[in-house]
Design a protein around this motif. Structure first.
Motif, PDB file in Angstrom:
ATOM      1  N   THR A 152      32.890 -10.562  24.568  1.00 20.23           N
ATOM      2  CA  THR A 152      31.741 -10.436  25.473  1.00 20.23           C
ATOM      3  C   THR A 152      32.084  -9.554  26.665  1.00 20.23           C
ATOM      4  O   THR A 152      31.294  -8.687  27.063  1.00 20.23           O
ATOM      5  CB  THR A 152      31.289 -11.827  25.949  1.00 20.23           C
ATOM      6  OG1 THR A 152      30.940 -12.627  24.812  1.00 20.23           O
ATOM      7  CG2 THR A 152      30.073 -11.722  26.859  1.00 20.23           C
ATOM      8  N   GLN A 153      33.258  -9.746  27.224  1.00 19.11           N
ATOM      9  CA  GLN A 153      33.673  -8.933  28.372  1.00 19.11           C
ATOM     10  C   GLN A 153      33.843  -7.467  27.992  1.00 19.11           C
ATOM     11  O   GLN A 153      33.676  -6.578  28.829  1.00 19.11           O
ATOM     12  CB  GLN A 153      34.979  -9.485  28.953  1.00 19.11           C
ATOM     13  CG  GLN A 153      34.802 -10.822  29.656  1.00 19.11           C
ATOM     14  CD  GLN A 153      36.125 -11.465  30.046  1.00 19.11           C
ATOM     15  OE1 GLN A 153      37.164 -11.242  29.407  1.00 19.11           O
ATOM     16  NE2 GLN A 153      36.098 -12.280  31.089  1.00 19.11           N
ATOM     17  N   ALA A 154      34.141  -7.210  26.720  1.00 19.23           N
ATOM     18  CA  ALA A 154      34.300  -5.833  26.241  1.00 19.23           C
ATOM     19  C   ALA A 154      32.955  -5.182  25.900  1.00 19.23           C
ATOM     20  O   ALA A 154      32.909  -4.003  25.566  1.00 19.23           O
ATOM     21  CB  ALA A 154      35.209  -5.803  25.009  1.00 19.23           C
ATOM     22  N   GLY A 155      31.868  -5.961  25.965  1.00 20.51           N
ATOM     23  CA  GLY A 155      30.549  -5.392  25.719  1.00 20.51           C
ATOM     24  C   GLY A 155      29.838  -5.918  24.490  1.00 20.51           C
ATOM     25  O   GLY A 155      28.694  -5.540  24.223  1.00 20.51           O
ATOM     26  N   GLY A 156      30.503  -6.776  23.712  1.00 23.66           N
ATOM     27  CA  GLY A 156      29.875  -7.341  22.526  1.00 23.66           C
ATOM     28  C   GLY A 156      28.951  -8.497  22.868  1.00 23.66           C
ATOM     29  O   GLY A 156      28.943  -9.000  24.003  1.00 23.66           O
ATOM     30  N   ILE A 157      28.156  -8.903  21.902  1.00 28.75           N
ATOM     31  CA  ILE A 157      27.250 -10.041  22.061  1.00 28.75           C
ATOM     32  C   ILE A 157      27.613 -11.081  21.013  1.00 28.75           C
ATOM     33  O   ILE A 157      27.677 -10.777  19.819  1.00 28.75           O
ATOM     34  CB  ILE A 157      25.778  -9.618  21.869  1.00 28.75           C
ATOM     35  CG1 ILE A 157      25.366  -8.620  22.958  1.00 28.75           C
ATOM     36  CG2 ILE A 157      24.853 -10.839  21.874  1.00 28.75           C
ATOM     37  CD1 ILE A 157      23.982  -8.033  22.746  1.00 28.75           C
ATOM     38  N   VAL A 158      27.872 -12.296  21.461  1.00 30.49           N
ATOM     39  CA  VAL A 158      28.160 -13.404  20.546  1.00 30.49           C
ATOM     40  C   VAL A 158      26.870 -14.192  20.347  1.00 30.49           C
ATOM     41  O   VAL A 158      26.295 -14.712  21.312  1.00 30.49           O
ATOM     42  CB  VAL A 158      29.275 -14.314  21.095  1.00 30.49           C
ATOM     43  CG1 VAL A 158      29.489 -15.502  20.168  1.00 30.49           C
ATOM     44  CG2 VAL A 158      30.573 -13.521  21.257  1.00 30.49           C
ATOM     45  N   LEU A 159      26.408 -14.236  19.104  1.00 30.61           N
ATOM     46  CA  LEU A 159      25.167 -14.922  18.767  1.00 30.61           C
ATOM     47  C   LEU A 159      25.503 -16.003  17.744  1.00 30.61           C
ATOM     48  O   LEU A 159      25.523 -15.734  16.543  1.00 30.61           O
ATOM     49  CB  LEU A 159      24.151 -13.925  18.203  1.00 30.61           C
ATOM     50  CG  LEU A 159      22.693 -14.368  18.044  1.00 30.61           C
ATOM     51  CD1 LEU A 159      21.782 -13.161  17.916  1.00 30.61           C
ATOM     52  CD2 LEU A 159      22.486 -15.299  16.856  1.00 30.61           C
ATOM     53  N   PRO A 160      25.821 -17.205  18.201  1.00 32.65           N
ATOM     54  CA  PRO A 160      26.190 -18.262  17.253  1.00 32.65           C
ATOM     55  C   PRO A 160      25.050 -18.560  16.281  1.00 32.65           C
ATOM     56  O   PRO A 160      23.871 -18.508  16.651  1.00 32.65           O
ATOM     57  CB  PRO A 160      26.464 -19.470  18.164  1.00 32.65           C
ATOM     58  CG  PRO A 160      26.756 -18.879  19.507  1.00 32.65           C
ATOM     59  CD  PRO A 160      25.909 -17.653  19.599  1.00 32.65           C
ATOM     60  N   ALA A 161      25.396 -18.857  15.056  1.00 38.07           N
ATOM     61  CA  ALA A 161      24.388 -19.224  14.053  1.00 38.07           C
ATOM     62  C   ALA A 161      23.946 -20.653  14.335  1.00 38.07           C
ATOM     63  O   ALA A 161      24.287 -21.589  13.612  1.00 38.07           O
ATOM     64  CB  ALA A 161      24.956 -19.076  12.648  1.00 38.07           C
TER      65      ALA A 161
END
Length: 199
Positions: A152-161
Motif C-alpha cells: 500500500t505504501q508503494a502505491g498498490g491497493i489491497v482489496l480483500p475478498a
C-alpha cells in the motif's frame, strides 16, 4: 477521429482460495470489451481445477464468450519473465492479481520478481500504474499485515475478498459479484455486475 482502444489490463491468477472471483472477473472484462493480458501461476491452475473444475486455459476460455476471448485475451506463461507484461515500455492499464496469495503479496512487497506475475506487479508499481491485490487469507499474521502495508505504501491497493451483506445476498454468485464489482470500479470498467448501494 476514432476513439483510442483501451489499454490491456494485466490479470493474474495465483494460488489463494478464490477461483470463482478470478473466473467472474475475466468473464466480466471480456463482456465489457476490455483487452486482457492473462497470467496464471502453476498454483493458480491448481486452484482453478480444485475449486471450479477448470483444468486448462481452454476450459477457462469456454467459461467466457469464446469469440470475445479470442479477440481480447492474450495468455502469457508465468515462467516467461521476458513477456510483454514484464516491461514498463509495454503500456497497460495496470494490473490486478485475483486471487492473490500471501506468498505473492510477500514477493510484491519485497520486489523479488521471480515469476512473470511478480515482475508484472513490480512494473505496475514502478510505472505508477494501478495495482490491485485481491487477497484471500484468514486469519492474518503480522507478517501478512506488514507486507500488505508495504504494498500500500508503494502505491498498490489491497482489496480483500471480503463481500458485504447489506445487499442481502442469497447466492454465492452474488457474493462473488460484490467483490468483482469493486475491482471493476477501480479500473473504471463499465459493468452491471452486482447491485450498488442506493441509500
Amino acid at each position: 477521429m476514432s476513439a483510442r482502444a483501451p489499454l490491456p489490463l494485466v490479470v493474474a491468477i495465483t494460488g489463494a482460495s478464490g477461483a470463482p472471483y478470478a473466473v467472474r472477473l475475466v468473464r466480466a472484462l471480456v463482456a465489457a470489451g476490455r483487452p486482457v493480458w492473462l497470467v496464471v501461476s502453476s498454483h493458480g491452475f491448481r486452484l482453478l481445477d480444485t475449486e471450479v473444475g477448470i483444468a486448462s486455459i481452454e476450459a477457462l476460455r469456454a467459461e467466457c464468450d469464446p469469440k470475445g476471448w479470442d479477440r481480447l485475451v492474450t495468455v502469457f506463461d508465468d515462467k516467461d519473465r521476458g513477456a510483454r507484461p514484464a516491461s514498463g515500455s509495454a503500456r497497460s492499464a495496470g494490473m490486478v492479481i485475483c486471487p492473490c496469495s500471501m506468498g505473492t503479496v510477500a514477493a510484491v512487497a519485497a520486489g523479488t520478481s521471480r515469476s512473470l506475475v511478480e515482475r508484472a506487479a513490480d512494473v505496475a508499481l514502478k510505472e505508477r500504474r494501478r495495482l490491485v491485490l485481491v487477497t484471500r487469507e484468514t486469519p492474518l499474521s503480522q507478517v501478512h499485515l506488514e507486507n500488505m502495508l508495504r504494498v500500500t505504501q508503494a502505491g498498490g491497493i489491497v482489496l480483500p475478498a471480503a463481500p458485504g451483506f447489506y445487499h442481502r445476498p442469497t447466492t454465492i454468485d452474488e457474493l462473488v459479484d460484490f467483490v468483482v464489482a469493486r475491482v471493476l470500479d477501480l479500473f473504471d470498467v463499465e459493468h452491471d455486475v452486482g447491485r450498488r448501494w442506493g441509500g
